[in-house]
Design an enzyme around this catalytic site. Structure first.
Site, short mmCIF file in Angstrom:
data_model
loop_
_atom_site.label_atom_id
_atom_site.label_comp_id
_atom_site.label_asym_id
_atom_site.label_seq_id
_atom_site.Cartn_x
_atom_site.Cartn_y
_atom_site.Cartn_z
N LYS A 153 0.81 -1.21 0.00
CA LYS A 153 0.00 0.00 0.00
C LYS A 153 0.85 1.27 0.00
O LYS A 153 0.44 2.30 -0.54
CB LYS A 153 -0.94 0.00 1.21
CG LYS A 153 -1.90 -1.20 1.25
CD LYS A 153 -2.79 -1.25 0.03
CE LYS A 153 -3.85 -2.34 0.12
NZ LYS A 153 -3.35 -3.70 0.02
N ILE A 180 -10.46 10.79 6.49
CA ILE A 180 -11.44 11.56 5.72
C ILE A 180 -12.77 11.32 6.42
O ILE A 180 -13.28 10.20 6.42
CB ILE A 180 -11.51 11.10 4.26
CG1 ILE A 180 -10.11 11.13 3.61
CG2 ILE A 180 -12.50 11.94 3.48
CD1 ILE A 180 -9.49 12.49 3.53
N HIS A 216 -17.19 5.32 0.01
CA HIS A 216 -16.22 4.39 -0.56
C HIS A 216 -16.73 4.05 -1.97
O HIS A 216 -17.70 3.31 -2.12
CB HIS A 216 -16.13 3.13 0.30
CG HIS A 216 -15.08 2.16 -0.13
ND1 HIS A 216 -14.26 1.50 0.77
CD2 HIS A 216 -14.68 1.73 -1.34
CE1 HIS A 216 -13.43 0.71 0.11
NE2 HIS A 216 -13.68 0.83 -1.17
N ARG A 253 -7.39 -7.86 -8.97
CA ARG A 253 -8.12 -9.12 -9.09
C ARG A 253 -9.59 -8.81 -9.37
O ARG A 253 -9.99 -7.66 -9.41
CB ARG A 253 -8.03 -9.91 -7.79
CG ARG A 253 -8.47 -9.10 -6.57
CD ARG A 253 -8.60 -9.90 -5.32
NE ARG A 253 -8.76 -9.09 -4.14
CZ ARG A 253 -9.88 -8.51 -3.74
NH1 ARG A 253 -10.98 -8.62 -4.47
NH2 ARG A 253 -9.94 -7.79 -2.63
#
Length: 449
Positions: A116, A203, A208, A292
């Site tokens: 990440k 945030i 999302h 994926r």
């Protein structure tokens, strides 16, 4: 096109890939543990190979056994599904060494996006906004405290190698960070073999929203619109939908362009998803890339009429992506609910034998199911057993269809989370399209056990 594909997964996603293989005229080879001898994906596939005992590390995560099954089957490709080994670069490399095509991106891209911190740095270079934070790992609580002071509380503690909410925790002050650091580091190390944590700014109450991309080996990249995955419990998605009821067309177009730009910048190939957090002003920030197929891919398929699993296999076999961005039009609205074998009161897993399973029928109801009447849900694996997807001419019709379908979903022998899903669907905040990532935790107290 491939002659035979080994499906390196289980449950509903393995069943999904079997169907795609059948429609493409490909022989499907399943794998199974001793606990899954009678599983639905084993019954559906053309062939099936035993790979080990029930524990996941000794079966579905055992790369050697899975590759041996692929060689025994004479498979020329492996589809990893999602979860398990789907983003394991070492597995993809070993498939390559054996001359077996891994249906997904290259191992190098998987490694880049799987870290990440590295992904964050790369996406910044591509000119795409990222969440304010520190572009390095914190190897100690002291380092984490220093980073958090630079950013300003509240912050999100996150696992660099992680996903699925594991190793992730919101912390509001120095004491909370001290209390959380070692536990999350251990969880990240246990699940991903890497305990590196990093810090990002919170945030507040975001949406999302993620963008589905497809990219072939010939430089063609498109996006297929967005999915809103804001309804989550403990960072795990519960309900997904497409299109998002929150973002406007201007934001939608900018996010799609950013996702394509990111995929082009890293040289991505196959199906992938760029995930963003969107704030109240519709400013969006890169969260991560999933290299994926996604659990929630059916809602995109329903509104675009594009079969993502078939395209994964076509792209991996070298076919040119003949779809262009102009071909992609979202029609109607789709919802997906994840059905878990969980007690709806305390959310503990609910293993056992399914004595009755009668699925609701309808023109715009789709089932992705990994069980049948008589199936035994074991405690060895993820408790998600099925998904139900509805599509309507608009969002309200899709919600009404989902409520009706779940009320007629007859499953006995184990407990499921269906009561919680119905509670979400019937809540005014959700019906108004105003549910953000805090909705379940802060509004549905019964779901915050």
């Amino acid at each position: 096109m491939f002659r035979k594909v080994l499906i390196a997964n289980r449950g509903e996603v393995a069943c999904r890939v079997v169907r795609a293989c059948e429609e493409l005229g490909i022989i499907s080879a399943a794998i199974y543990s001793e606990a899954d001898k009678q599983a639905e994906h084993v019954r559906m596939a053309d062939e099936a190979y035993l790979i080990g005992p029930p524990p996941v590390k000794e079966s579905y995560l055992d790369i050697h056994s899975i590759l041996q099954a692929a060689k025994d089957a004479g498979a020329d490709a492996v589809h990893p599904g999602y979860g398990l080994l789907s983003e394991n670069a070492d597995f993809a490399k070993k498939c390559e060494r054996e001359g077996i095509t891994f249906i997904g991106p290259s191992p190098e891209i998987m490694e880049l996006m799987g870290d990440k911190i590295a992904a964050r740095k790369t996406i910044k270079k591509a000119g795409i906004p990222v969440i304010p934070g520190i572009d390095q790992g914190a190897d100690s609580a002291e380092a984490a405290l220093e980073h958090s002071e630079q950013i300003g509380y509240p912050v999100m503690l996150k696992a660099s190698a992680g996903g699925g909410g594991i190793g992730m925790q919101k912390v509001s002050n120095e004491q909370e960070l001290k209390n959380a650091f070692e536990g999350n580091k251990k969880r990240a190390n246990d699940f991903f073999g890497n305990g590196t944590l990093y810090i990002e700014k919170i945030i507040e109450n975001p949406r999302h929203v993620e963008i589905q991309v497809l990219a072939d080996q010939h430089g063609n990249v498109i996006h297929l619109g967005e999915r809103d995955c804001s309804v989550q419990r403990r960072n795990q998605k519960v309900i997904e939908e497409s299109p998002s009821p929150f973002i406007n067309d201007k934001t939608r177009n900018k996010m799609g362009e950013a996702a394509v730009k990111a995929a082009e910048y890293i040289g991505y190939v196959n199906a992938g998803t760029i995930e963003f957090l969107v704030d109240a002003q519709q400013e969006f920030y890169f969260l991560e890339m999933n290299t994926r197929l996604q659990v929630e891919h059916p809602v995109t398929e329903e509104v675009t009429n594009v079969d993502l699993v078939k395209w994964q296999m076509r792209i991996a076999s070298g076919e040119v992506l003949h779809l262009t961005q102009k071909n992609i039009v979202q029609n109607g609205h789709a919802l997906e609910a994840r059905i878990y074998a969980e007690d709806p009161i305390n959310f503990f897993p609910s293993p056992g034998k399914i004595t009755t399973l009668a699925l609701p029928n309808g023109n715009h109801i789709r089932h992705e199911c990994g069980v049948r009447a008589g199936s035994v849900v074991t405690p060895h694996y993820d408790p998600m057993i099925a998904k139900i997807i509805t599509r309507g001419k608009d969002r309200q019709e899709s919600i009404d269809q989902m409520i009706n379908a779940l009320e007629n979903y007859h499953l006995e022998g184990i407990k499921t989370n269906i009561p919680m899903i119905l509670e979400v669907l019937q809540h005014d905040i959700f019906k108004q399209g105003m549910a953000d990532t805090s909705f379940v935790t802060e509004t549905l107290r019964s779901a915050n056990v």
